[in-house]
Design a protein around this motif. Sequence first.
Motif, PDB file in Angstrom:
ATOM      1  N   MET A  19       0.819  -1.210   0.000  1.00  0.00           N
ATOM      2  CA  MET A  19       0.000   0.000   0.000  1.00  0.00           C
ATOM      3  C   MET A  19       0.854   1.261   0.000  1.00  0.00           C
ATOM      4  SD  MET A  19      -1.376   0.962   3.786  1.00  0.00           S
ATOM      5  CE  MET A  19      -1.737   2.589   3.123  1.00  0.00           C
ATOM      6  N   ARG A  20       0.288   2.327  -0.540  1.00  0.00           N
ATOM      7  CA  ARG A  20       0.947   3.634  -0.513  1.00  0.00           C
ATOM      8  C   ARG A  20       0.072   4.569   0.300  1.00  0.00           C
ATOM      9  NH1 ARG A  20       3.650   0.395  -3.192  1.00  0.00           N
ATOM     10  NH2 ARG A  20       5.228   0.983  -4.731  1.00  0.00           N
ATOM     11  N   LEU A  21       0.656   5.288   1.202  1.00  0.00           N
ATOM     12  CA  LEU A  21      -0.085   6.172   2.093  1.00  0.00           C
ATOM     13  C   LEU A  21      -0.754   7.312   1.329  1.00  0.00           C
ATOM     14  CD1 LEU A  21       2.617   6.327   4.889  1.00  0.00           C
ATOM     15  CD2 LEU A  21       0.332   5.369   5.189  1.00  0.00           C
ATOM     16  N   THR A  22       0.004   7.943   0.446  1.00  0.00           N
ATOM     17  CA  THR A  22      -0.532   9.088  -0.295  1.00  0.00           C
ATOM     18  C   THR A  22      -1.496   8.646  -1.386  1.00  0.00           C
ATOM     19  OG1 THR A  22       1.571  10.235   0.074  1.00  0.00           O
ATOM     20  CG2 THR A  22       0.073  11.180  -1.551  1.00  0.00           C
ATOM     21  N   GLY A  23      -1.062   7.693  -2.186  1.00  0.00           N
ATOM     22  CA  GLY A  23      -1.881   7.247  -3.301  1.00  0.00           C
ATOM     23  C   GLY A  23      -3.207   6.652  -2.873  1.00  0.00           C
ATOM     24  N   SER A  24      -3.223   5.993  -1.713  1.00  0.00           N
ATOM     25  CA  SER A  24      -4.458   5.374  -1.230  1.00  0.00           C
ATOM     26  C   SER A  24      -5.355   6.361  -0.504  1.00  0.00           C
ATOM     27  CB  SER A  24      -4.120   4.216  -0.283  1.00  0.00           C
ATOM     28  OG  SER A  24      -3.531   4.717   0.923  1.00  0.00           O
ATOM     29  N   GLY A  25      -4.797   7.530  -0.161  1.00  0.00           N
ATOM     30  CA  GLY A  25      -5.575   8.514   0.586  1.00  0.00           C
ATOM     31  C   GLY A  25      -5.586   8.253   2.085  1.00  0.00           C
ATOM     32  N   ALA A  26      -4.790   7.288   2.547  1.00  0.00           N
ATOM     33  CA  ALA A  26      -4.758   6.968   3.984  1.00  0.00           C
ATOM     34  C   ALA A  26      -4.135   8.085   4.807  1.00  0.00           C
ATOM     35  CB  ALA A  26      -3.995   5.663   4.207  1.00  0.00           C
ATOM     36  N   ALA A  27      -3.236   8.838   4.209  1.00  0.00           N
ATOM     37  CA  ALA A  27      -2.573   9.941   4.914  1.00  0.00           C
ATOM     38  C   ALA A  27      -2.497  11.154   4.001  1.00  0.00           C
ATOM     39  CB  ALA A  27      -1.173   9.526   5.363  1.00  0.00           C
ATOM     40  N   ALA A  28      -2.554  12.333   4.601  1.00  0.00           N
ATOM     41  CA  ALA A  28      -2.441  13.560   3.825  1.00  0.00           C
ATOM     42  C   ALA A  28      -1.031  13.662   3.247  1.00  0.00           C
ATOM     43  CB  ALA A  28      -2.731  14.771   4.713  1.00  0.00           C
ATOM     44  N   PRO A  29      -0.899  14.133   2.021  1.00  0.00           N
ATOM     45  CA  PRO A  29       0.427  14.227   1.399  1.00  0.00           C
ATOM     46  C   PRO A  29       1.448  14.967   2.251  1.00  0.00           C
ATOM     47  CG  PRO A  29      -1.267  14.615  -0.229  1.00  0.00           C
ATOM     48  CD  PRO A  29      -1.969  14.535   1.095  1.00  0.00           C
ATOM     49  N   LYS A  30       1.044  16.072   2.872  1.00  0.00           N
ATOM     50  CA  LYS A  30       2.007  16.839   3.658  1.00  0.00           C
ATOM     51  C   LYS A  30       2.509  16.062   4.868  1.00  0.00           C
ATOM     52  CE  LYS A  30      -1.363  19.368   6.536  1.00  0.00           C
ATOM     53  NZ  LYS A  30      -1.813  20.723   6.958  1.00  0.00           N
ATOM     54  N   HIS A  31       1.675  15.188   5.409  1.00  0.00           N
ATOM     55  CA  HIS A  31       2.113  14.384   6.546  1.00  0.00           C
ATOM     56  C   HIS A  31       3.156  13.353   6.120  1.00  0.00           C
ATOM     57  CE1 HIS A  31      -1.979  15.312   8.670  1.00  0.00           C
ATOM     58  NE2 HIS A  31      -1.099  16.304   8.799  1.00  0.00           N
ATOM     59  N   VAL A  32       2.961  12.772   4.949  1.00  0.00           N
ATOM     60  CA  VAL A  32       3.933  11.808   4.431  1.00  0.00           C
ATOM     61  C   VAL A  32       5.242  12.527   4.106  1.00  0.00           C
ATOM     62  CG1 VAL A  32       4.397  10.082   2.652  1.00  0.00           C
ATOM     63  CG2 VAL A  32       2.066  10.408   3.503  1.00  0.00           C
ATOM     64  N   ARG A  33       5.138  13.708   3.503  1.00  0.00           N
ATOM     65  CA  ARG A  33       6.337  14.507   3.203  1.00  0.00           C
ATOM     66  C   ARG A  33       7.085  14.859   4.473  1.00  0.00           C
ATOM     67  NH1 ARG A  33       4.712  20.254   1.962  1.00  0.00           N
ATOM     68  NH2 ARG A  33       4.508  20.091   4.234  1.00  0.00           N
ATOM     69  N   ASN A  34       6.357  15.275   5.505  1.00  0.00           N
ATOM     70  CA  ASN A  34       6.998  15.649   6.774  1.00  0.00           C
ATOM     71  C   ASN A  34       7.659  14.442   7.441  1.00  0.00           C
ATOM     72  OD1 ASN A  34       6.122  18.250   6.388  1.00  0.00           O
ATOM     73  ND2 ASN A  34       4.369  18.095   7.763  1.00  0.00           N
ATOM     74  N   ALA A  35       7.060  13.258   7.273  1.00  0.00           N
ATOM     75  CA  ALA A  35       7.662  12.038   7.820  1.00  0.00           C
ATOM     76  C   ALA A  35       8.997  11.772   7.145  1.00  0.00           C
ATOM     77  CB  ALA A  35       6.715  10.853   7.637  1.00  0.00           C
ATOM     78  N   ALA A  36       9.040  12.003   5.832  1.00  0.00           N
ATOM     79  CA  ALA A  36      10.291  11.817   5.091  1.00  0.00           C
ATOM     80  C   ALA A  36      11.346  12.799   5.575  1.00  0.00           C
ATOM     81  CB  ALA A  36      10.044  12.008   3.594  1.00  0.00           C
ATOM     82  N   PHE A  37      10.959  14.071   5.720  1.00  0.00           N
ATOM     83  CA  PHE A  37      11.915  15.086   6.179  1.00  0.00           C
ATOM     84  C   PHE A  37      12.406  14.800   7.593  1.00  0.00           C
ATOM     85  CE2 PHE A  37      10.195  18.621   3.181  1.00  0.00           C
ATOM     86  CZ  PHE A  37      10.872  18.021   2.133  1.00  0.00           C
ATOM     87  N   THR A  38      11.519  14.279   8.439  1.00  0.00           N
ATOM     88  CA  THR A  38      11.917  13.937   9.806  1.00  0.00           C
ATOM     89  C   THR A  38      12.981  12.843   9.803  1.00  0.00           C
ATOM     90  OG1 THR A  38       9.742  14.525  10.699  1.00  0.00           O
ATOM     91  CG2 THR A  38      11.113  13.048  12.030  1.00  0.00           C
TER      92      THR A  38
END
Length: 294
Positions: free
Chosen positions: A77-96
Amino acid sequence: MATISQWVAGARLRTLPIVIAPVVIGTAAAIGPDGRIHWVRALLALAVGLLLQIGVNYSNDYSDGIRGTDEDRVGPMRLTGSGAAAPKHVRNAAFTCFGLAAVFGLLLVVLSSAWPLLLVGVAAIFAAWGYTGGKNPYGYRGWGDVYVFIFFGLVATMGTTYTQINRITEASLIGAIGTGLIGTALLMANNVRDIPTDKPVGKMTLAVRLGDRLARISYVVMVAVSIVLPVLLTNDYPWMWLVLAAFLVAIRPCWLMLREADLARLVPVLKQTGILNMVYALLFSVAVALQYLV
């Protein structure tokens, strides 16, 4: 809002052997007659690698998701593509993850006095984001495989050795090339599965450029070369013949890559290739250690 289990799935833990294996090999390649290992430095190198890989996975999830690449994806599964998480939250997780990798990396450099690795670390973080992020992601032009080979093969392995003994050994170089090829093979397996969805949206991975058949063959070639390569070290490390036993683990994923037409059934190849990488690293490390124990 995504659940914890979905965030864990988004981290794509099956890809983590791609960074564990080079740290194991790099640490073993630094062992000398005294058998000394700087365990804190090894653990810091492992932390940096894991955080970078998880960060890359979240970054890819975010970037592919907002581009629409993941709308009809086969596999995890993909968090962004599936709509499970907001894109900015996934981006912020990557930056963290990238930020924490930088902190641990800086601490590792200070403890080992491996100052040249500062620039390498900065380059690794920018390369991790640029893989699918930004306006001109190089992963969409077929350079992702080069990134994996360089940073999760050469840099991760030889960088670990350098932080242990402040120099590079021949064993570290050969091990780096070997584990780098297996890591690149893992990416190839992933991208072969995604050819039908990547090509229409302009994601021209190396698998897309080679085409299905040649991409599958390249997977087998990379795996085979990686396993045979350590034989070059047998003059100094007679036990390195042990690494050839990794062929037993490689049979199943290679067979699937060559014979399985159903792309959905290629998903287990990711796990199998990760296991192969870990077995390869273990056999390589044992071969080095036995040189000084027997």
